[in-house]
Design an enzyme around this catalytic site. Structure first.
Site, PDB file in Angstrom:
ATOM      1  CD  GLU A   1      -2.739   1.368   2.449  1.00 51.24           C
ATOM      2  OE1 GLU A   1      -3.647   2.221   2.454  1.00 51.24           O
ATOM      3  OE2 GLU A   1      -2.501   0.641   3.428  1.00 51.24           O
TER       4      GLU A   1
ATOM      5  CE  LYS B   1      -6.596   0.047   1.761  1.00 49.01           C
ATOM      6  NZ  LYS B   1      -7.100  -0.371   3.088  1.00 49.01           N
TER       7      LYS B   1
END
Length: 295
Positions: free
Chosen positions: A176, A213
């Site tokens: 992420e 993500k």
């Protein structure tokens, strides 16, 4: 669900991943949004007890099932806790929801336009404990604030380095590198992030896959090459500060990306609601995010 079942569900399941992983610094804000003011606790243990009660209420809700919520990301304390007498990961698996664990320990101060992850000296022990509890994968967050190629390259390299450590434990890393949606150079950040991520993906072993993500891109479809990449199991998106209606509109513009929302999932839930009111509000949020994820 065994590991193969979980892999299949995350790869192709219709639905989204709930982010129930607010940690130390963000917990008071999450509790305030839930209608619990800071005076309601006198120490960290009581604070984390209150946030665990909130998450347990979500997990046991009849609205929260694997039909629409295919996965959930947990904070370490939530993973180590229980829901109705079951370890939290087991309670999720029983509902058809694949468990993940947030592993990062927060962010370094900004340098070169980015915030790297702090060191994680106890990561191997956490991964071993998580795996033993039936957790499928992990999530680790960095932040990109401006379009500095050196900084973005460093963030992505660090993310994939930690991802390799996760893979070595037989777990699935969610990488992420969040782009700050308030950045004045957001579109340029998206472009550099795409290039650097493709480099790292192409360097993975032939049998390795990761998840990504990402912040929703300025340009719809910007991350199509990541969605289609053979080394990417699934691309999920964070809400990044958008309210739920706007986050769902932006998400639905991007093919193949599903939600992994936190604030946008929880924003209408209140401690003071009856169970019926709570379930109805959660059901409404889940349905909106589900529809945007499968659009």
């Amino acid at each position: 669900m065994n590991t193969a079942d979980m892999t299949a569900k995350i790869a192709a399941g219709q639905g989204f991943i709930a982010a129930l992983d607010q940690s130390g610094g963000s917990t008071p804000k999450a509790l305030k949004g839930y209608g619990v003011d800071e005076g309601a606790w006198s120490n960290d243990e009581e604070m984390f007890g209150l946030i665990h009660e909130m998450r347990s209420r979500i997990i046991r809700s009849k609205a929260f099932t694997g039909d629409r919520v295919i996965g959930a990301i947990l904070f370490e304390r939530t993973m180590d806790g229980s829901v109705d007498g079951k370890p939290t990961p087991a309670a999720l698996i029983d509902k058809g929801v694949v468990p993940f664990i947030k592993i990062d320990k927060g962010l370094e101060d900004e340098a070169n336009g980015v915030q790297m992850m702090k060191p994680m000296p106890e990561l191997d022990a956490l991964l071993a404990r998580s795996k033993a509890l039936g957790v499928f994968g992990t999530k680790e967050r960095s932040v990109i604030n401006s379009a500095n190629r050196e900084g973005i390259a460093a963030v992505v390299a660090q993310q994939f380095e930690v991802g390799q450590q996760v893979l070595s434990h037989g777990m699935m890393p969610i990488i992420e590198p969040e782009v700050n949606i308030k950045s004045e150079t957001r579109a340029e950040c998206d472009a550099i992030l795409l290039e650097e991520t493709l480099k790292q993906l192409d360097a993975l072993g032939s049998d390795q896959q990761v998840m990504l993500k990402l912040s929703l891109p300025v340009e719809a479809g910007k991350f199509d090459a990541l969605v289609d990449h053979a080394k990417v199991l699934r691309v999920v998106a964070l809400s990044g500060g958008y309210k739920r209606p706007e986050a769902c509109i932006e998400l639905a513009k991007n093919r193949g990306i599903i939600a992994s929302f936190s604030r946008a999932l929880l924003e209408d839930l209140r401690h003071q609601m009856s169970d019926d009111e709570f379930d109805a509000s959660l059901d409404e949020a889940i349905e909106a995010i589900y529809k945007a994820s499968i659009a």
